[in-house]
Scaffold this motif. Structure first.
Motif, short mmCIF file in Angstrom:
data_model
loop_
_atom_site.label_atom_id
_atom_site.label_comp_id
_atom_site.label_asym_id
_atom_site.label_seq_id
_atom_site.Cartn_x
_atom_site.Cartn_y
_atom_site.Cartn_z
N ASN A 154 -4.67 4.88 -2.17
CA ASN A 154 -5.82 5.27 -1.59
C ASN A 154 -6.20 6.46 -2.36
O ASN A 154 -5.63 7.51 -2.85
CB ASN A 154 -5.70 5.75 -0.01
CG ASN A 154 -5.47 4.50 0.86
OD1 ASN A 154 -6.37 4.04 1.28
ND2 ASN A 154 -4.32 4.24 1.19
N LYS A 195 -11.34 -4.09 2.90
CA LYS A 195 -10.36 -4.20 4.11
C LYS A 195 -11.06 -3.92 5.50
O LYS A 195 -11.86 -2.77 5.61
CB LYS A 195 -9.45 -3.10 3.81
CG LYS A 195 -8.59 -3.23 2.73
CD LYS A 195 -7.47 -2.26 2.43
CE LYS A 195 -6.39 -2.33 3.35
NZ LYS A 195 -5.22 -1.29 2.97
N THR A 213 -13.12 4.57 0.00
CA THR A 213 -13.92 4.60 1.37
C THR A 213 -15.58 4.34 1.00
O THR A 213 -15.93 4.97 -0.02
CB THR A 213 -13.67 5.48 2.64
OG1 THR A 213 -13.90 6.66 1.90
CG2 THR A 213 -12.25 5.52 2.90
N GLU A 233 -6.64 -5.10 8.72
CA GLU A 233 -5.68 -4.17 8.98
C GLU A 233 -5.14 -4.10 10.47
O GLU A 233 -5.78 -4.28 11.38
CB GLU A 233 -6.01 -2.66 8.75
CG GLU A 233 -6.43 -2.58 7.21
CD GLU A 233 -7.14 -1.10 6.93
OE1 GLU A 233 -6.33 -0.59 6.12
OE2 GLU A 233 -8.19 -0.96 7.36
N ASP A 256 -12.40 0.19 1.47
CA ASP A 256 -11.32 0.35 2.50
C ASP A 256 -12.32 0.71 3.87
O ASP A 256 -13.44 1.23 3.64
CB ASP A 256 -10.29 1.50 2.19
CG ASP A 256 -9.21 1.57 3.20
OD1 ASP A 256 -8.94 0.70 3.80
OD2 ASP A 256 -8.65 2.56 3.26
N GLU A 268 0.95 -1.19 -0.11
CA GLU A 268 -0.02 -0.19 -0.05
C GLU A 268 0.80 1.46 0.05
O GLU A 268 1.85 1.38 0.77
CB GLU A 268 -1.03 -0.05 1.24
CG GLU A 268 -1.79 1.40 1.24
CD GLU A 268 -2.78 1.31 2.41
OE1 GLU A 268 -3.57 2.29 2.53
OE2 GLU A 268 -2.60 0.21 3.13
N GLU A 299 -8.01 1.86 -3.48
CA GLU A 299 -8.84 1.78 -2.33
C GLU A 299 -9.44 3.07 -1.91
O GLU A 299 -9.25 4.17 -1.86
CB GLU A 299 -7.81 1.62 -1.16
CG GLU A 299 -6.90 0.32 -1.31
CD GLU A 299 -6.21 0.13 0.12
OE1 GLU A 299 -6.16 1.04 0.89
OE2 GLU A 299 -5.43 -0.72 0.14
#
Length: 655
Positions: free
Chosen positions: A482, A565, A516, A601, A544, A427, A514
């Protein structure tokens, strides 16, 4: 001359007895012009009195002397009135005009009679010359001076000139007849000039009045919001700057700044007309609930401001709750039933500032805090917000230079296969090493970058750097990046990412973006197009921080996610335990069914690694395996791992 006289008579009658509203206002202004230069009237009166008395002295005739004295007395009275009357103004121009008319007509009549008498009685030639010239000059000159009231000007002209003209025609001799005719012709000429001057004055005043009304109307429009009818930003500023000096010193002055939550969705989904009707309804509700003396304005977009005096902070808090409740009541527009909430910031004067600009800044900061804390909240200004603002501004200005100065770096944290212990992916995480302030945490500068729009440039740079690094790794190693919601919504976002992959010569399937759950809440068509375009090119997506927001299984079904995740709070947070373990197992089972990999995570201990592995997670990430490292150390980790025998890993060694 008869036709002219009849026409002029009609004009006189119309002007003298007009009831037109404009004529009435013009008349009021023009009557004042009669008194604007009392010095000129005094000089003329004194000159007329001097010539009249001189003619009487030269003539030695009682009738001429009496007439001259009367001229002098009237001249003195008019001079005194010219200086005193303007100070005795009333609501209407009639008294001023009437007094002026009495004096003007009396003086003109006596000047004309005196000239006629001196000629008729064959007074000495110098006496005749003095009085006749005075009458003629007065009649001609008065036409221009008093053209503002043509009735008075023409009346004075006739009273001063007709008597001597009549005597000229009565006297024997051809020369007197010619003089009488020539003088008589001056009268209609001066009447014409007087009315022409009057029309110019009247039209000029009417035009000025119209311009003033238009200017006032334009000023009102410039300070008003066309959608809601409230004051706009300029109107609010003007109104409050005038109001602040008049405030009660024993009270506080509260400024409430509101921002409608997710108003853009209404505009995007239902159209701007519905959005405008919604704004108008919110404005109506705010005016209804605000105190009578409150100032209500639309500051711009979906932001409203209410400003009013309050007894104390408690009263301001109660009023804020009433406004929030009023805004949140369902609104029906056509066939649509809308529910909309608001965030609010409040600043008080004199507690939070001494002027309007400071008060506005305080309310703005308080509103920002309400939105950052989850919206639908009311926040009062606190001095610490100013310190945070200074800090944010410093970061904003320096962040734009950080890329040019090579202060930003990309670090890589491995994602490890929990079954084999081998690295499957990295990442990409941005780090900022400031030359003076040291390392700045991402949670310090990333939110600032999102607020200012700098995240678009920063995000593109992170993707490009990560792709270049990944291109040097083995083909089976992927890179995860991200994405910010702001970056996704930016025009050409997908093309920028594909361009970075092309420049780095990295296969799109090795890039994993990734995002959200908050990105998906907007149900934006732009977001869907972004995901679809990149997915078709081969780019993969991961969801995420799953479990911390508005988690919805619909997202997993609608979008092409290949990885979930699980947020670190379920692994190492204060809520870890049987419930969080059950949640991880449920998510893992769902992932297995859907063919998705589940990433845990925040793994820091071997116990956590075993727990999530037994719960069904397929990948792990955290300090137990490795902290984020520079690109060259990431390459070394991969090289070292490739040299190990198959099956040997930290996970197995720790076991």
């Amino acid at each position: 001359m008869g036709a002219i006289s009849i026409k002029r008579l009609r004009d006189l009658t119309r002007v003298r007895f007009s009831t037109n509203a404009l004529d009435g206002r013009v008349r009021s202004i023009l009557v004042e012009t009669l008194y604007t230069q009392p010095a000129s009237l005094a000089i003329g009166a004194c000159g007329g009195a001097a010539t009249s008395l001189t003619a009487a002295y030269v003539s030695h005739q009682p009738i001429i002397t009496n007439a001259a004295v009367l001229v002098a007395v009237i001249a003195a009275a008019r001079t005194i009135a010219a200086y005193l009357m303007p100070r005795m103004r009333t609501t209407t121009p009639m008294p001023l005009e009437l007094i002026f008319e009495i004096g003007a007509f009396s003086y003109a009549a006596m000047v004309g009679i005196l000239a006629a008498v001196t000629v008729l009685l064959d007074a000495p030639l110098v006496a005749q010359l003095l009085t006749v010239v005075t009458a003629m000059c007065y009649g001609v000159g008065i036409g221009a001076r008093n053209a503002g009231r043509p009735v008075i000007a023409v009346g004075q002209l006739l009273l001063a000139m007709v008597p001597p003209v009549a005597v000229f025609f009565l006297k024997p001799g051809f020369a007197y007849k010619v003089l009488g005719l020539s003088t008589a012709l001056v009268i209609p000429a001066m009447i014409t000039i007087t009315f022409n001057v009057f029309r110019v004055l009247r039209n000029s005043i009417a035009a000025a009045e119209t311009s003033a009304r238009l200017a006032e109307k334009m000023q009102v429009l410039a300070r008003s919001d066309v959608v809601t009818g409230l004051l706009n930003r300029a109107g609010l500023n003007h109104h409050l700057v005038e109001r602040l000096p008049q405030l009660d010193p024993d009270k506080k002055f509260a400024l409430f700044w509101m921002d409608l939550d997710r108003f853009k969705e209404v505009n995007d989904s239902l159209g701007h007309q519905t959005g405008d009707k919604l704004l108008a309804e919110i404005a109506s509700r705010l005016k209804a609930v605000a105190p009578d003396d409150a100032t209500v304005a639309r500051f711009g977009g979906d932001e409203f401001i209410v400003a009013c005096e309050t007894v104390d902070r408690r009263e301001a808090e109660v009023l804020s709750q009433h406004m929030m409740e009023e805004i949140s009541r369902p609104i029906r527009i056509g066939e649509d039933r809308l529910e909309i909430a608001s965030s609010m910031g409040i600043a008080l004067l004199p507690d939070d500032g001494e002027d309007f600009d400071t008060l506005l800044q305080g309310a703005d900061l308080a509103l920002y805090r309400s939105k950052v804390n989850g919206r639908k909240q009311v926040t009062f200004f606190d001095p610490s917000m100013t310190r945070n603002l200074v800090r944010r501004r410093e970061i904003e200005s320096e962040l734009r230079l950080a890329l040019q100065r090579d202060e930003l770096s990309i670090f890589f944290q491995p994602l490890v296969d929990l079954s084999t212990g081998r690295i499957r992916s990295f990442e990409a995480l941005v780090r900022w090493f400031h030359p003076e302030k040291g390392e700045l945490r991402p949670d310090e500068f990333i939110p600032v970058a999102e607020e200012t729009g700098a995240i678009i440039t920063l995000g593109n740079w992170i993707t490009a750097q990560a792709a270049k690094a990944a291109a040097q790794w083995p083909q089976d190693i992927t890179i995860a990046v991200n994405l910010s919601p702001v970056q996704i919504k930016a025009p050409g976002a997908a093309l920028g990412i594909l361009g970075s992959l092309r420049d780095a010569k990295l296969d799109p399937s090795r890039l994993e973006l990734e995002i959200t759950e908050t990105v998906l809440l907007d149900h934006s068509q732009n977001t869907e197009n972004f995901i679809t375009e990149l997915a078709e090119a081969g780019v993969r997506f991961a969801l995420d921080d799953f479990g911390t927001g508005y988690s919805s299984l619909g997202y997993l079904n609608k979008y092409p996610f290949s990885k979930i995740k699980v947020d670190r709070s379920f692994v190492s947070g204060i809520n870890q335990g049987k419930k969080s373990d059950a949640i991880i197992r449920a998510v893992s089972g769902m992932g297995a069914t859907l063919g998705m990999e589940i990433v845990a995570e925040g793994l820091e201990t071997i116990e956590q690694v075993r727990a999530v592995s037994e719960a069904g997670c397929t990948l792990g990430q955290g300090y137990y395996f490795s902290r984020p490292v520079p690109d060259y150390l990431a390459a070394m980790l991969l090289a070292k791992e490739r040299d190990k025998p198959a099956g040997e890993s930290r996970l197995h060694a720790a076991g």
